[in-house]
Design a protein around this motif. Structure first.
Motif, PDB file in Angstrom:
ATOM      1  N   LEU A 175      12.557  10.578   0.409  1.00  0.00           N
ATOM      2  CA  LEU A 175      12.758   9.328   1.136  1.00  0.00           C
ATOM      3  C   LEU A 175      11.638   9.156   2.143  1.00  0.00           C
ATOM      4  N   TYR A 176      11.140   7.903   2.272  1.00  0.00           N
ATOM      5  CA  TYR A 176      10.126   7.591   3.281  1.00  0.00           C
ATOM      6  C   TYR A 176      10.481   6.294   4.003  1.00  0.00           C
ATOM      7  N   ASN A 177      10.227   6.290   5.292  1.00  0.00           N
ATOM      8  CA  ASN A 177      10.174   5.032   6.035  1.00  0.00           C
ATOM      9  C   ASN A 177       8.823   4.383   5.795  1.00  0.00           C
ATOM     10  N   ILE A 178       8.818   3.059   5.620  1.00  0.00           N
ATOM     11  CA  ILE A 178       7.560   2.299   5.656  1.00  0.00           C
ATOM     12  C   ILE A 178       7.752   1.168   6.648  1.00  0.00           C
ATOM     13  N   GLY A 179       7.156   1.317   7.808  1.00  0.00           N
ATOM     14  CA  GLY A 179       7.287   0.313   8.851  1.00  0.00           C
ATOM     15  C   GLY A 179       6.191   0.475   9.879  1.00  0.00           C
ATOM     16  N   ASN A 180       5.933  -0.592  10.593  1.00  0.00           N
ATOM     17  CA  ASN A 180       4.936  -0.532  11.651  1.00  0.00           C
ATOM     18  C   ASN A 180       5.450   0.342  12.795  1.00  0.00           C
ATOM     19  N   GLU A 181       4.617   1.245  13.251  1.00  0.00           N
ATOM     20  CA  GLU A 181       5.042   2.173  14.309  1.00  0.00           C
ATOM     21  C   GLU A 181       5.216   1.495  15.666  1.00  0.00           C
ATOM     22  N   GLU A 216       0.836  -1.201   0.000  1.00  0.00           N
ATOM     23  CA  GLU A 216       0.000   0.000   0.000  1.00  0.00           C
ATOM     24  C   GLU A 216       0.868   1.248   0.000  1.00  0.00           C
ATOM     25  N   GLY A 217       1.954   1.226   0.773  1.00  0.00           N
ATOM     26  CA  GLY A 217       2.867   2.357   0.778  1.00  0.00           C
ATOM     27  C   GLY A 217       3.544   2.554  -0.568  1.00  0.00           C
ATOM     28  N   VAL A 218       3.937   1.456  -1.212  1.00  0.00           N
ATOM     29  CA  VAL A 218       4.564   1.547  -2.530  1.00  0.00           C
ATOM     30  C   VAL A 218       3.615   2.184  -3.539  1.00  0.00           C
ATOM     31  N   ILE A 219       2.372   1.714  -3.573  1.00  0.00           N
ATOM     32  CA  ILE A 219       1.401   2.209  -4.545  1.00  0.00           C
ATOM     33  C   ILE A 219       1.106   3.687  -4.320  1.00  0.00           C
ATOM     34  N   ARG A 220       0.908   4.063  -3.060  1.00  0.00           N
ATOM     35  CA  ARG A 220       0.570   5.463  -2.780  1.00  0.00           C
ATOM     36  C   ARG A 220       1.724   6.410  -3.083  1.00  0.00           C
ATOM     37  N   THR A 221       2.939   5.991  -2.785  1.00  0.00           N
ATOM     38  CA  THR A 221       4.070   6.863  -3.102  1.00  0.00           C
ATOM     39  C   THR A 221       4.330   6.893  -4.610  1.00  0.00           C
ATOM     40  N   ALA A 227      10.308   2.654  13.403  1.00  0.00           N
ATOM     41  CA  ALA A 227      10.098   3.551  12.266  1.00  0.00           C
ATOM     42  C   ALA A 227       9.284   4.777  12.654  1.00  0.00           C
ATOM     43  N   ASP A 228       9.810   5.941  12.303  1.00  0.00           N
ATOM     44  CA  ASP A 228       9.031   7.178  12.332  1.00  0.00           C
ATOM     45  C   ASP A 228       8.384   7.313  10.957  1.00  0.00           C
ATOM     46  N   ILE A 229       7.068   7.202  10.887  1.00  0.00           N
ATOM     47  CA  ILE A 229       6.383   7.253   9.591  1.00  0.00           C
ATOM     48  C   ILE A 229       5.484   8.483   9.481  1.00  0.00           C
ATOM     49  N   SER A 230       5.791   9.508  10.239  1.00  0.00           N
ATOM     50  CA  SER A 230       4.950  10.703  10.227  1.00  0.00           C
ATOM     51  C   SER A 230       4.895  11.345   8.841  1.00  0.00           C
ATOM     52  N   ASP A 231       5.997  11.287   8.085  1.00  0.00           N
ATOM     53  CA  ASP A 231       5.998  11.862   6.738  1.00  0.00           C
ATOM     54  C   ASP A 231       5.106  11.053   5.790  1.00  0.00           C
ATOM     55  N   LEU A 232       5.173   9.743   5.887  1.00  0.00           N
ATOM     56  CA  LEU A 232       4.322   8.886   5.056  1.00  0.00           C
ATOM     57  C   LEU A 232       2.849   9.187   5.316  1.00  0.00           C
ATOM     58  N   ILE A 233       2.503   9.328   6.579  1.00  0.00           N
ATOM     59  CA  ILE A 233       1.112   9.636   6.944  1.00  0.00           C
ATOM     60  C   ILE A 233       0.705  11.004   6.399  1.00  0.00           C
ATOM     61  N   ALA A 234       1.584  11.995   6.584  1.00  0.00           N
ATOM     62  CA  ALA A 234       1.250  13.352   6.163  1.00  0.00           C
ATOM     63  C   ALA A 234       1.128  13.474   4.647  1.00  0.00           C
ATOM     64  N   ASP A 235       2.005  12.784   3.911  1.00  0.00           N
ATOM     65  CA  ASP A 235       2.065  12.985   2.467  1.00  0.00           C
ATOM     66  C   ASP A 235       1.136  12.075   1.669  1.00  0.00           C
ATOM     67  N   VAL A 236       0.947  10.855   2.109  1.00  0.00           N
ATOM     68  CA  VAL A 236       0.092   9.943   1.333  1.00  0.00           C
ATOM     69  C   VAL A 236      -1.089   9.407   2.134  1.00  0.00           C
ATOM     70  N   GLY A 237      -1.211   9.835   3.384  1.00  0.00           N
ATOM     71  CA  GLY A 237      -2.387   9.479   4.168  1.00  0.00           C
ATOM     72  C   GLY A 237      -2.471   8.024   4.551  1.00  0.00           C
ATOM     73  N   TYR A 238      -1.307   7.412   4.816  1.00  0.00           N
ATOM     74  CA  TYR A 238      -1.342   5.981   5.121  1.00  0.00           C
ATOM     75  C   TYR A 238      -0.295   5.612   6.161  1.00  0.00           C
TER      76      TYR A 238
END
Length: 336
Positions: free
Chosen positions: A259-265, A226-231, A302-313
């Protein structure tokens, strides 16, 4: 659109292809089917979609410059997802040259293909291993990661730097994804969950490094996909906030690069991971407790705050659910 995906017989790559086909894209898939692990498993992954009318398969090695040039020329992909790489942190001690051939030289061939054929976005796999000697938790893309502890991590860090150079020089939008300990159905046989499951079902001891006390951001494969597709659908530009200071490692400032982290928080201790597996299998593990291996880090988070902010996931599958799904697949595939 036509999307080139490398590593389509691989664990993550095969899942990404299935998602892209399901949403209506045309996929050109590339894989060398090397024998690093069971080729039959790779072929079984491919068999799920190789006859799909919107899928075209290319048997080739990333390190083969002519073959990669031909793929770009013949198929003119609009976007590229580079997931092919020589995987495995510990295998590099035995075969270091294959890591550079696949992960560095091969990635150069992908970058050149993107440059010569006007690809609108390159998404490529990096790894949490690039954080290496960093100890500040959680790991964030905004801090420098300059001290990898394994050759595998060093090659992936090189990918990030090469992508930034090409993004700057040639305007190729590039997004790197640092994956954190991916697991799930159709996984790699050299990874812990696979090894543990096989051993427990055979009533053999499992090797538990660091006495099981280290924590990992175990991330279920569907969350990674899901992270791959959204980015992939979010093409980066230059950082508009940059004002000439040292560029942010995560977003540059001089290039369309991200750059994005994709990992379980929620990192999980290895002993808890094993406990969940025992519950799913209905058997107890016999554990051989060992010290931390050279090159391993005690913890990842993983800090995934950027992933959440930019792609909503953000990854959502807890280990209890993810391990249960893996065990169900394993029993069905191997019939132990």
């Amino acid at each position: 659109m036509t999307i080139l995906v490398t590593g389509t017989a691989g664990f993550i790559g095969s899942h990404v292809v299935q998602r892209l086909l399901d949403r209506g894209d045309r996929v050109v898939g590339l894989d060398s089917l090397n024998d690093y692990y069971d080729v039959a498993l790779k072929q079984a992954r491919l068999a799920r979609f190789i006859d799909h009318p919107r899928y075209t398969h290319v048997h080739a090695d990333l390190a083969d410059r002519g073959a990669i040039e031909d793929v770009f020329t013949r198929h003119s992909p609009r976007r590229v997802v580079n997931l092919a790489a020589q995987a495995g942190v510990r295998y590099a001690a035995e075969n270091p040259h294959i890591y550079v051939a696949s992960n560095v030289t091969g990635f150069l061939h992908v970058l050149e293909g993107c440059r010569q054929h006007g690809v609108e976005h390159l998404v490529y796999a990096s790894t949490s291993s690039v954080y290496g000697a960093n100890t500040a938790m959680p790991f964030t893309e905004h801090e420098a990661a300059e001290h990898p502890l394994t050759l595998y991590a060093a090659t992936k860090k090189a990918n990030e730097q090469m992508a930034h150079a090409y993004a700057h020089l040639y305007g190729i939008p590039c997004t790197g994804l640092r994956f954190f300990t991916v697991y799930g159905p159709w996984g790699r046989p050299d990874m812990a969950l696979f090894l543990f499951t096989r051993a427990i079902l055979a009533d053999e001891p499992i090797r538990v490094f660091n006495h099981g006390r280290h924590k990992r951001s175990f991330t279920y494969v569907d969350d990674i996909v899901e992270g791959v597709i959204r980015t992939l659908d979010r093409i980066p530009g230059k950082d508009p906030a940059w004002r000439g200071e040292a560029p942010d490692p995560a977003s540059s400032g001089v290039a369309p690069y991200r750059l994005y982290n994709i990992g379980n928080e929620q990192p999980v201790e290895l002993l808890r991971y094993i406990e969940v597996l025992e519950q799913c299998l209905g058997r107890k593990a016999r554990m051989e407790m060992l010290p931390l291996q050279p090159g391993d880090v005690p913890d990842t988070e993983a800090d995934i705050s950027d992933l959440i902010a930019d792609v909503g996931y953000s990854p959502m599958v807890p280990v209890e659910e993810g391990v249960a799904r893996f065990v169900a697949w394993y029993r069905d595939y191997y019939q132990p």
